[in-house]
Design a protein around this motif. Sequence first.
Motif, PDB file in Angstrom:
ATOM      1  N   TYR A  69       0.941  -0.696   0.007  1.00 26.95           N
ATOM      2  CA  TYR A  69       0.030  -0.115  -0.123  1.00 26.95           C
ATOM      3  C   TYR A  69       1.146   1.103  -0.143  1.00 26.95           C
ATOM      4  CZ  TYR A  69      -2.559   3.756   2.273  1.00 26.95           C
ATOM      5  OH  TYR A  69      -3.590   5.315   3.096  1.00 26.95           O
ATOM      6  N   TYR A  70       1.841   1.224   0.556  1.00 27.68           N
ATOM      7  CA  TYR A  70       3.284   2.648   1.003  1.00 27.68           C
ATOM      8  C   TYR A  70       3.515   2.715  -0.593  1.00 27.68           C
ATOM      9  CZ  TYR A  70       7.070   4.300   2.233  1.00 27.68           C
ATOM     10  OH  TYR A  70       8.245   5.564   2.501  1.00 27.68           O
ATOM     11  N   GLU A  71       3.947   1.607  -0.482  1.00 29.54           N
ATOM     12  CA  GLU A  71       4.954   1.649  -1.986  1.00 29.54           C
ATOM     13  C   GLU A  71       4.054   2.342  -3.404  1.00 29.54           C
ATOM     14  OE1 GLU A  71       6.638  -2.404  -2.645  1.00 29.54           O
ATOM     15  OE2 GLU A  71       8.550  -1.931  -1.137  1.00 29.54           O
ATOM     16  N   ALA A  72       2.608   1.837  -3.453  1.00 28.26           N
ATOM     17  CA  ALA A  72       1.914   2.681  -4.374  1.00 28.26           C
ATOM     18  C   ALA A  72       1.400   3.733  -4.411  1.00 28.26           C
ATOM     19  CB  ALA A  72       0.963   1.464  -4.286  1.00 28.26           C
ATOM     20  N   GLY A  73       1.537   4.825  -3.575  1.00 31.38           N
ATOM     21  CA  GLY A  73       1.774   5.844  -2.930  1.00 31.38           C
ATOM     22  C   GLY A  73       0.589   6.283  -1.886  1.00 31.38           C
ATOM     23  N   GLY A  74       0.467   5.469  -1.042  1.00 29.30           N
ATOM     24  CA  GLY A  74      -0.329   5.420  -0.048  1.00 29.30           C
ATOM     25  C   GLY A  74      -0.184   5.714   1.069  1.00 29.30           C
ATOM     26  N   GLU A 106       8.655  13.161  10.010  1.00 26.61           N
ATOM     27  CA  GLU A 106       7.877  12.967   9.104  1.00 26.61           C
ATOM     28  C   GLU A 106       8.760  12.261   7.448  1.00 26.61           C
ATOM     29  OE1 GLU A 106       6.760  15.203   5.428  1.00 26.61           O
ATOM     30  OE2 GLU A 106       7.282  16.849   6.121  1.00 26.61           O
ATOM     31  N   TYR A 107       8.705  10.981   7.200  1.00 28.36           N
ATOM     32  CA  TYR A 107       9.420  10.565   5.682  1.00 28.36           C
ATOM     33  C   TYR A 107       8.722  11.574   4.578  1.00 28.36           C
ATOM     34  CZ  TYR A 107      11.140   7.101   9.427  1.00 28.36           C
ATOM     35  OH  TYR A 107      10.991   6.773  10.400  1.00 28.36           O
ATOM     36  N   PRO A 108       8.874  12.545   3.901  1.00 25.86           N
ATOM     37  CA  PRO A 108       8.344  13.377   2.932  1.00 25.86           C
ATOM     38  C   PRO A 108       7.852  11.880   1.475  1.00 25.86           C
ATOM     39  CG  PRO A 108      10.172  13.774   3.093  1.00 25.86           C
ATOM     40  CD  PRO A 108      10.080  12.547   4.396  1.00 25.86           C
ATOM     41  N   ALA A 109       6.697  12.203   0.889  1.00 25.77           N
ATOM     42  CA  ALA A 109       6.396  10.798  -0.755  1.00 25.77           C
ATOM     43  C   ALA A 109       7.876  11.389  -1.432  1.00 25.77           C
ATOM     44  CB  ALA A 109       4.898  11.682  -0.587  1.00 25.77           C
ATOM     45  N   LYS A 110       8.162  10.077  -1.830  1.00 26.90           N
ATOM     46  CA  LYS A 110       8.892  10.664  -3.095  1.00 26.90           C
ATOM     47  C   LYS A 110       9.202   9.372  -3.655  1.00 26.90           C
ATOM     48  CE  LYS A 110      12.854   9.319  -0.107  1.00 26.90           C
ATOM     49  NZ  LYS A 110      14.434  10.017   0.845  1.00 26.90           N
ATOM     50  N   GLY A 111       9.681   8.757  -5.041  1.00 27.34           N
ATOM     51  CA  GLY A 111       9.411   8.095  -5.894  1.00 27.34           C
ATOM     52  C   GLY A 111       8.183   7.078  -5.953  1.00 27.34           C
ATOM     53  N   GLY A 112       7.247   7.401  -6.119  1.00 26.22           N
ATOM     54  CA  GLY A 112       6.164   6.682  -6.196  1.00 26.22           C
ATOM     55  C   GLY A 112       5.528   6.675  -4.828  1.00 26.22           C
ATOM     56  N   LYS A 113       5.583   6.610  -2.988  1.00 31.75           N
ATOM     57  CA  LYS A 113       6.197   6.042  -2.540  1.00 31.75           C
ATOM     58  C   LYS A 113       5.094   7.301  -1.657  1.00 31.75           C
ATOM     59  CE  LYS A 113       9.165   2.891  -1.718  1.00 31.75           C
ATOM     60  NZ  LYS A 113      11.334   2.247  -1.017  1.00 31.75           N
ATOM     61  N   GLY A 114       4.369   6.812  -1.002  1.00 37.36           N
ATOM     62  CA  GLY A 114       3.469   7.188  -0.035  1.00 37.36           C
ATOM     63  C   GLY A 114       4.182   8.659   1.095  1.00 37.36           C
ATOM     64  N   THR A 141      -3.772  16.648  14.614  1.00 41.31           N
ATOM     65  CA  THR A 141      -4.254  15.104  12.955  1.00 41.31           C
ATOM     66  C   THR A 141      -5.116  15.527  12.341  1.00 41.31           C
ATOM     67  OG1 THR A 141      -4.180  14.062  15.082  1.00 41.31           O
ATOM     68  CG2 THR A 141      -5.550  13.044  14.284  1.00 41.31           C
ATOM     69  N   LYS A 142      -5.904  16.269  12.118  1.00 41.69           N
ATOM     70  CA  LYS A 142      -6.512  16.994  11.353  1.00 41.69           C
ATOM     71  C   LYS A 142      -5.568  16.973  10.089  1.00 41.69           C
ATOM     72  CE  LYS A 142     -10.895  17.597   8.703  1.00 41.69           C
ATOM     73  NZ  LYS A 142     -11.321  16.625   8.551  1.00 41.69           N
ATOM     74  N   ASN A 143      -4.537  18.323  10.519  1.00 42.63           N
ATOM     75  CA  ASN A 143      -3.841  18.778   9.754  1.00 42.63           C
ATOM     76  C   ASN A 143      -3.031  17.759   9.002  1.00 42.63           C
ATOM     77  OD1 ASN A 143      -4.412  21.154   9.559  1.00 42.63           O
ATOM     78  ND2 ASN A 143      -3.250  21.642  11.358  1.00 42.63           N
ATOM     79  N   ALA A 144      -2.237  17.081   9.869  1.00 40.86           N
ATOM     80  CA  ALA A 144      -1.661  15.352   9.524  1.00 40.86           C
ATOM     81  C   ALA A 144      -2.689  14.731   7.834  1.00 40.86           C
ATOM     82  CB  ALA A 144      -1.290  14.411   9.995  1.00 40.86           C
ATOM     83  N   PHE A 145      -4.385  14.529   8.174  1.00 36.78           N
ATOM     84  CA  PHE A 145      -4.829  13.603   7.540  1.00 36.78           C
ATOM     85  C   PHE A 145      -4.557  14.728   5.842  1.00 36.78           C
ATOM     86  CE2 PHE A 145      -6.781  11.051  10.684  1.00 36.78           C
ATOM     87  CZ  PHE A 145      -6.345  10.040   9.660  1.00 36.78           C
ATOM     88  N   ASN A 146      -5.304  15.989   6.115  1.00 41.39           N
ATOM     89  CA  ASN A 146      -5.267  17.032   5.278  1.00 41.39           C
ATOM     90  C   ASN A 146      -3.739  17.114   3.844  1.00 41.39           C
ATOM     91  OD1 ASN A 146      -8.182  18.557   5.502  1.00 41.39           O
ATOM     92  ND2 ASN A 146      -7.073  19.427   6.970  1.00 41.39           N
ATOM     93  N   TYR A 147      -2.308  17.037   5.042  1.00 41.81           N
ATOM     94  CA  TYR A 147      -1.039  17.164   4.254  1.00 41.81           C
ATOM     95  C   TYR A 147      -1.434  16.298   3.549  1.00 41.81           C
ATOM     96  CZ  TYR A 147       3.988  17.097   4.401  1.00 41.81           C
ATOM     97  OH  TYR A 147       5.368  16.988   3.843  1.00 41.81           O
ATOM     98  N   LEU A 148      -1.324  14.798   4.325  1.00 39.56           N
ATOM     99  CA  LEU A 148      -1.437  13.091   3.663  1.00 39.56           C
ATOM    100  C   LEU A 148      -1.772  13.348   2.893  1.00 39.56           C
ATOM    101  CD1 LEU A 148      -0.083  11.455   6.563  1.00 39.56           C
ATOM    102  CD2 LEU A 148       1.268  11.722   5.081  1.00 39.56           C
ATOM    103  N   THR A 149      -3.513  13.684   2.848  1.00 36.59           N
ATOM    104  CA  THR A 149      -3.960  13.188   1.426  1.00 36.59           C
ATOM    105  C   THR A 149      -3.719  14.557   0.279  1.00 36.59           C
ATOM    106  OG1 THR A 149      -6.174  13.171   2.306  1.00 36.59           O
ATOM    107  CG2 THR A 149      -6.595  13.559   0.442  1.00 36.59           C
ATOM    108  N   LYS A 150      -3.348  15.522   0.316  1.00 38.74           N
ATOM    109  CA  LYS A 150      -2.649  16.254  -0.571  1.00 38.74           C
ATOM    110  C   LYS A 150      -0.919  16.058  -1.507  1.00 38.74           C
ATOM    111  CE  LYS A 150      -4.860  20.512   1.136  1.00 38.74           C
ATOM    112  NZ  LYS A 150      -4.731  21.311   1.641  1.00 38.74           N
TER     113      LYS A 150
END
Length: 480
Positions: free
Chosen positions: A303-308, A430-438, A471-480
């Motif tokens: 899931y994570y490696e697919a961008g989740g 945080e571990y920033p999204a990169k290389g297609g990973k979430g 927590t709400k901020n985290a959801f918004n940030y990760l969703t974007k």
Amino acid sequence: MNNQKTIHITERGMRLMTKLLCTASVLLSVCFASCSKDDDAKTFQLSGECMIESIALDGYTGNIDLKSRSIEVRLPEVYDASAMKVTALKISNGATCNIQQGMTLNMNAGKVMHVTNGDTYLDWTLTVLNDEAKITQFVINDIYTASIDQTAKTVTAYVPASLGVTSLKPTITCSRYATVTPGSGVVQDFTNPVTYEVVNNTAKATYVVTVVAIDKPKALFIGAAPTMNDLDIEAKTACQWMLGNVPNSLYASFEDVKNATVDLSECKVIWWHYHVDGGLDGHDIFVAKATEALKAKNQLRAYYEAGGALLLTRYATNLPSFIGTTGDDEWTTPNNCWGQDEDKAELCNSPWEFAIYEGQTSHPLYNGIIEGDQPGHVYTTDAGYHITNSTAQYHIGTDWGGYDNHAAWETRTGGKILGVGGDGAVVAWEYPAKGGKGGIICIGSGCYDWYSYTYEAGYTEKFHKNIEIMTKNAFNYLTK
């Protein structure tokens, strides 16, 4: 004949009688003195000498509770209480009160009525309550918490498609004194939206309730328990918040994830908030305790490696080391962890906080937080809150752990520091999204806590709302 008898009292007997009389006098003095105290007056109910028998404000009669010595005046839904006249007041004969008939009071805050009668006094609390007709909580089948829009008067709940919507039992919480129709606990068919009427004296409101059955959630809360109700109270409280505040969200077990009984194809964020009574310290203990999670690690990695994206809080912050986030180094788990039992949680005598890491004050995680005395700090609890102080952090230094400084930590883990403790320990990252990973947000600070088993007298929630905000901020940030 004179039948009178002469009684001879010795000097020793006289001294004894005098001593007894003095002791009795002292006891009586203590008794009468104690009866003038508030607590004893309440205990002995001294003939009702300091009673408030009736009171009215602007003609609205107060409801008197003798046990709590409180008086509540109910007002219409929209009524200005800033200048209310005491139109009636009856107290015990011979008593006086600091509040008198004819006075004008600002009742936007409660008032203490001090009634005195001789050496005795009692304090009474006078408050007003405007009629209110609100649905404050709506829970389907004791599991699925709905989101409530108080402006639009709409309620929206999400349930698994497997549950269906034709026969669901809502548990409804309303404003004090309000009644709702249909009633709480009445099974309903939610194939179409259902209208609920709330009435409270002069206040009335209509809510439209919609239940959406989803088989592809946009957000997921995961845990080892088969259902949300089986979670520990800390995790359950966090999950209930998510279901009521994050649209299209559900709970699923690690077993569901492993067996693919939950469809993750449209899931943007998975949240795991992992609590263990007594703490969980180190890689090996995590492996021993988090067995259900590690059984699903391959599916979570896919899931994570697919961008989740993932939100990992408390001891769940160990997970990235097991799903390839930090490369092949499985030993990059937090190196400094502890915690207390939920029913023995520590009392916060003042607000708790952690520091925002240098250069990260504008990070979306901290948008709109309620600020405290120290700029650049995140306050998360209030005085009177009980906290387990469950911590999963990274100790920084040359003494142990392999992270000589912050730069060394970022180099080894690939993470980015967002928050630090007083000694510089990494508590949010945080571990920033990169290389297609979430992307992954981790919060391991002991300040991040959802549930207090009790609250001390005078507790007022202010900074604890920052838990929800972050927590709400985290959801918004990760969703974007």
